[in-house]
Design a protein around this motif. Structure first.
Motif, PDB file in Angstrom:
ATOM      1  N   ASP A 164       0.877  -1.271   0.090  1.00 32.30           N
ATOM      2  CA  ASP A 164      -0.082  -0.126  -0.162  1.00 32.30           C
ATOM      3  C   ASP A 164       1.029   1.319   0.043  1.00 32.30           C
ATOM      4  OD1 ASP A 164      -2.802  -1.033   0.104  1.00 32.30           O
ATOM      5  OD2 ASP A 164      -1.981  -2.051   2.029  1.00 32.30           O
ATOM      6  N   VAL A 165       2.122   1.131   0.429  1.00 37.30           N
ATOM      7  CA  VAL A 165       3.024   2.197   0.483  1.00 37.30           C
ATOM      8  C   VAL A 165       4.387   1.832   0.335  1.00 37.30           C
ATOM      9  CG1 VAL A 165       3.099   2.038   2.823  1.00 37.30           C
ATOM     10  CG2 VAL A 165       3.574   4.306   1.730  1.00 37.30           C
ATOM     11  N   CYS A 166       4.984   2.847  -0.248  1.00 35.82           N
ATOM     12  CA  CYS A 166       6.538   2.434  -0.469  1.00 35.82           C
ATOM     13  C   CYS A 166       7.423   3.601  -0.317  1.00 35.82           C
ATOM     14  CB  CYS A 166       6.857   1.754  -1.957  1.00 35.82           C
ATOM     15  SG  CYS A 166       8.542   1.364  -2.402  1.00 35.82           S
ATOM     16  N   GLY A 167       8.541   3.433   0.370  1.00 37.47           N
ATOM     17  CA  GLY A 167       9.462   4.635   0.243  1.00 37.47           C
ATOM     18  C   GLY A 167      10.935   4.233   0.234  1.00 37.47           C
ATOM     19  N   ALA A 176      10.422   6.045   8.719  1.00 34.49           N
ATOM     20  CA  ALA A 176      10.317   7.290   8.877  1.00 34.49           C
ATOM     21  C   ALA A 176      11.262   7.995   7.932  1.00 34.49           C
ATOM     22  CB  ALA A 176      10.777   7.701  10.257  1.00 34.49           C
ATOM     23  N   ARG A 177      12.536   7.368   7.623  1.00 39.77           N
ATOM     24  CA  ARG A 177      13.536   8.208   7.035  1.00 39.77           C
ATOM     25  C   ARG A 177      13.068   8.145   5.412  1.00 39.77           C
ATOM     26  NH1 ARG A 177      19.512   6.639   7.687  1.00 39.77           N
ATOM     27  NH2 ARG A 177      19.510   8.620   9.220  1.00 39.77           N
ATOM     28  N   ALA A 178      12.158   6.906   5.065  1.00 36.56           N
ATOM     29  CA  ALA A 178      11.999   6.519   3.695  1.00 36.56           C
ATOM     30  C   ALA A 178      10.616   7.328   3.267  1.00 36.56           C
ATOM     31  CB  ALA A 178      11.875   5.264   3.502  1.00 36.56           C
ATOM     32  N   GLY A 179      10.080   8.095   4.516  1.00 41.96           N
ATOM     33  CA  GLY A 179       8.815   9.174   4.033  1.00 41.96           C
ATOM     34  C   GLY A 179       7.695   8.226   4.077  1.00 41.96           C
ATOM     35  N   VAL A 180       7.596   7.190   4.756  1.00 42.53           N
ATOM     36  CA  VAL A 180       6.453   6.206   4.787  1.00 42.53           C
ATOM     37  C   VAL A 180       5.474   6.828   5.960  1.00 42.53           C
ATOM     38  CG1 VAL A 180       5.467   3.997   5.460  1.00 42.53           C
ATOM     39  CG2 VAL A 180       7.566   4.152   3.902  1.00 42.53           C
ATOM     40  N   GLY A 181       6.157   7.567   6.917  1.00 44.72           N
ATOM     41  CA  GLY A 181       5.349   7.874   7.919  1.00 44.72           C
ATOM     42  C   GLY A 181       6.139   8.532   9.202  1.00 44.72           C
TER      43      GLY A 181
END
Length: 379
Positions: free
Chosen positions: A26-29, A151-156
């Motif tokens: 559902d999400v990827c960063g 968090a570092r990858a921008g997922v949350g």
């Protein structure tokens, strides 16, 4: 030349994310796996304070857990992936139904480790075949700190409850990671959007957060019902309520859940058979029945004795008339762990006179000193 062009076409941030969505994520960063971070210092402080409780594996793997490249020196990029497991209803509503078992949302379907690892392996295999780059997959079973990486990858971002929070999925994301020996353009790290909100801290039944962004696992109901192998400390038993496997309170209280969505992965959706289980029925389970009911579920991993210990505590908190026979049944269980919890339950459910009479008749036949001590605890 054609091979190089194909590689360049496949291994860029946009195409990797598109492939991730096609594989059911559902999400990827993306994050630079080699960059320095402060997560190591926070982890070492957590362990030094003893907040990890009896989870000795956290201390034993501290050095390997400290940084992604400590796990694998060849890692260049962390592909962080999330699968939504949002519930169809508010988990907090189940707390009022004290006669029913309250099982954490994450454990209501198939074991997410198995579901997500299958997706990760398929996705990672494709990346390897198309690029030749070496890959490794992780889903909460190896010493890798997925939440700081996400968090570092921008997922949350890691909220004050220490779990990941997403603007799109609230607190309901399972995380997986593919480390790849290939440089990919990283995403911008997520910023913290908790603001002055303390809803997750305020709702915790056992006050397991010494301060925002810090968790003392020794006080956490999820830790106590899943990771902790011994008797539940007396000071936390009443606060458990009907939570017999995990706790969703701090997750469910997050205001960002207003954007959450129900899980689209059917294997992660809560099974109908687990939505209205009565504690009195669960108390009658033997090992065979336990394994059958929780086949493919993460609940099965704690074993029947630890599970029935939790059920006994739930019975004691239910204040339901039918709970007395069920607790008496568990007070004769082969496991001293279960018997001890059942005695506490009977103490909550019976009048002082009836409990004293039962204790007088039972202590003489109790072989375990720790269980006899439960009988002798003051009313």
């Amino acid at each position: 030349m054609a091979k190089t062009a194909s590689k360049q076409k496949i291994l860029n941030a946009a195409s990797v994310k598109q492939l991730a969505y096609e594989h059911g994520f559902d999400v990827c960063g993306l994050a630079d796996a080699r960059a320095t971070w402060d997560a190591e210092a926070r982890l070492r402080a957590f362990v030094a304070a003893g907040y990890h409780g009896s989870m000795g594996w956290m201390e034993a793997t501290l050095d390997r857990r400290s940084h992604p490249t400590a796990m694998w020196e060849g890692a260049k990029t962390a592909i962080m992936l999330g699968v939504n497991y949002g519930p169809n209803s508010n988990p907090l509503d189940r707390l009022a139904r004290t006669e029913q078992a309250n099982i954490s949302v994450y454990a209501g379907g198939d074991d997410y480790h198995d579901v997500i690892k299958k997706k990760l392996k398929a996705f990672a295999g494709l990346l390897h075949r198309q690029s030749g780059a070496e890959v490794k997959v992780f889903v909460d079973t190896a010493p890798l700190m997925e939440k700081p990486l996400a968090a570092r990858a921008g997922v949350g971002w890691q909220g004050k409850h220490t779990n990941l929070v997403s603007t799109d999925f609230g607190s309901w994301l399972f995380l997986g990671c593919i480390l790849i020996a290939e440089e990919l353009t990283p995403d911008q790290a997520s910023s913290d959007h908790c603001g002055s909100c303390t809803a997750c801290l305020d709702i915790c039944p056992t006050k397991a957060f010494p301060s925002p962004y810090q968790l003392d696992a020794r006080r956490c109901i999820s830790y106590l019902t899943i990771e902790h192998a011994g008797p539940i400390p007396v000071e936390f038993r009443a606060a458990m309520g009907n939570r017999i496997y995990g706790c969703d309170d701090c997750l469910a209280a997050c205001p960002w859940n207003k954007f959450a969505q129900s899980a689209r992965e059917t294997k992660l959706q809560v099974r109908e058979a687990l939505t209205d289980q009565r504690l009195t029925d669960l108390a009658r389970l033997d090992d065979t029945g336990f394994r059958a009911l929780f086949a493919k579920s993460p609940v099965k991993r704690i074993g029947v004795a630890r599970f029935l210990r939790n059920v006994a505590i739930g019975l004691g908190n239910s204040q339901h008339p039918d709970a007395v026979p069920a607790a008496q049944h568990l007070s004769h269980h082969d496991s001293a762990l279960v018997r001890g919890a059942a005695i506490w339950a009977l103490k909550q459910l019976m009048s002082p006179e009836d409990f004293s009479a039962l204790a007088e008749n039972s202590m003489a036949y109790e072989p375990d000193a720790s269980v006899r001590a439960e009988w002798e605890q003051p009313l």
